[in-house]
Design a protein around this motif. Structure first.
Motif, PDB file in Angstrom:
ATOM      1  N   HIS A 176      35.816  43.279  33.825  1.00 42.03           N
ATOM      2  CA  HIS A 176      36.518  41.997  33.872  1.00 42.03           C
ATOM      3  C   HIS A 176      35.637  40.878  33.317  1.00 42.03           C
ATOM      4  O   HIS A 176      34.414  40.874  33.504  1.00 42.03           O
ATOM      5  CB  HIS A 176      36.908  41.653  35.309  1.00 42.03           C
ATOM      6  N   THR A 180      44.095  39.855  33.720  1.00 41.11           N
ATOM      7  CA  THR A 180      44.350  41.265  33.421  1.00 41.11           C
ATOM      8  C   THR A 180      44.419  42.070  34.709  1.00 41.11           C
ATOM      9  O   THR A 180      43.847  41.685  35.740  1.00 41.11           O
ATOM     10  CB  THR A 180      43.252  41.890  32.535  1.00 41.11           C
ATOM     11  N   ARG A 193      43.316  45.987  35.611  1.00 42.77           N
ATOM     12  CA  ARG A 193      42.554  47.091  35.035  1.00 42.77           C
ATOM     13  C   ARG A 193      42.647  48.305  35.950  1.00 42.77           C
ATOM     14  O   ARG A 193      42.538  48.190  37.169  1.00 42.77           O
ATOM     15  CB  ARG A 193      41.096  46.675  34.790  1.00 42.77           C
ATOM     16  N   TRP A 196      41.189  51.973  36.932  1.00 42.85           N
ATOM     17  CA  TRP A 196      39.934  52.704  36.860  1.00 42.85           C
ATOM     18  C   TRP A 196      40.091  54.092  37.485  1.00 42.85           C
ATOM     19  O   TRP A 196      40.758  54.250  38.508  1.00 42.85           O
ATOM     20  CB  TRP A 196      38.840  51.966  37.623  1.00 42.85           C
ATOM     21  N   LEU A 232      37.239  53.194  32.735  1.00 44.58           N
ATOM     22  CA  LEU A 232      38.397  52.323  32.603  1.00 44.58           C
ATOM     23  C   LEU A 232      39.496  53.070  31.868  1.00 44.58           C
ATOM     24  O   LEU A 232      39.306  53.518  30.726  1.00 44.58           O
ATOM     25  CB  LEU A 232      38.019  51.053  31.836  1.00 44.58           C
ATOM     26  N   THR A 272      44.043  48.675  30.452  1.00 43.88           N
ATOM     27  CA  THR A 272      44.021  47.247  30.730  1.00 43.88           C
ATOM     28  C   THR A 272      45.394  46.667  30.451  1.00 43.88           C
ATOM     29  O   THR A 272      45.953  46.895  29.375  1.00 43.88           O
ATOM     30  CB  THR A 272      42.973  46.522  29.860  1.00 43.88           C
TER      31      THR A 272
END
Length: 265
Positions: free
Chosen positions: A7, A31, A33, A35, A42, A45
């Protein structure tokens, strides 16, 4: 154990999917994200068109993001697609929770409003009510019991039947706005945290206060129960994450964040 970096700016919200394999985080960079918990990689996104998320909920392969303009977006996290947009007034969204296996959800707002939505009907909520005098600052849900809890700037915690938005009971005792809530998965306890750093544990079957502690120097931002209801974790704006047993005795304290800790799962 793991560190997830990506981030641009603060990480403000976090949630795990039902199987605990994917961590979804929201940031001040507008955003979401996704994971991989095992590898730390990652996976995806998602750019948030309505600005940084003010609330987040995750259920299976779906995510809800709430925003400061009263907008709620429903996302397919597998495909990275926005499925629907819901508009819940003009006030900022402060809480989101999936119900009914993801077919319905609850949204709370800075204007004190609680709304029940069907994911297939974005035009208007099924039900709505004003639950607190002032803003709603925290939301927790126990979908299998059709229960939600809300905490407000009026220093009260309220327990509701989710489907009808009918009030079941009100908990009083905090001396500052209620900023964080969690319901134990087993349905026996409710934990609440306030802007002055106090943690309180309540019976879900009555309004009885079972334990309390001064947990943080400053506001408690988030609370989470362990699966067996015996352990609770708190995240504080003082940067600490603390773990407690349900008699409010400290088990561990983690002090590694250079800024405030805002989310815990």
């Amino acid at each position: 154990v793991s560190r997830f970096a990506g981030h641009n700016g603060a990480v403000t919200l976090a949630a795990l999917d039902d199987e605990g394999r994917t961590l979804v985080s929201a940031g001040a960079d507008a955003t979401l994200r996704l994971w991989n918990v095992s590898s730390g990689a990652l996976g995806r996104t998602l750019e948030l068109d309505n600005g940084a998320a003010t609330a987040l909920a995750v259920r299976e392969r779906k995510a809800l993001s709430g925003h400061a303009d009263g907008t709620i977006a429903l996302w397919d996290t597998d495909r990275g697609e926005k499925l629907s947009i819901f508009k819940s007034g003009e006030a900022a969204i402060t809480g989101l929770a999936f119900l009914n296996e993801g077919r319905r959800f609850i949204a709370t707002g800075r204007d004190g409003r609680i709304a029940l939505w069907d994911v297939a009907t974005p035009s208007a909520p099924l039900r709505a009510t004003f639950g607190h005098e002032g803003s709603i600052e925290a939301l927790a849900a126990l979908p299998q019991r059709d229960l939600i809890a809300t905490g407000g700037s009026d220093m009260t915690v309220k327990l509701w039947f989710a489907d009808g938005l009918t009030l079941r009971r009100t908990y009083r005792g905090h001396r500052a706005p209620v900023t964080a809530l969690a319901i134990a998965p087993g349905g026996r306890a409710l934990a609440s945290g306030s802007a002055d750093g106090n943690l309180r544990l309540w019976s879900l079957a009555s309004t009885r206060l079972t334990a309390s502690a001064r947990a943080h120097q400053g506001a408690i931002a988030a609370i989470a129960f362990a699966p067996r209801d015996r352990i609770v974790a708190t995240a504080g704006r003082d940067g600490a994450v603390k773990v407690w047993d349900t008699r409010e005795r400290p088990i561990a304290s983690f002090k590694g964040h250079p800024g405030g800790a805002r989310a815990v799962v």
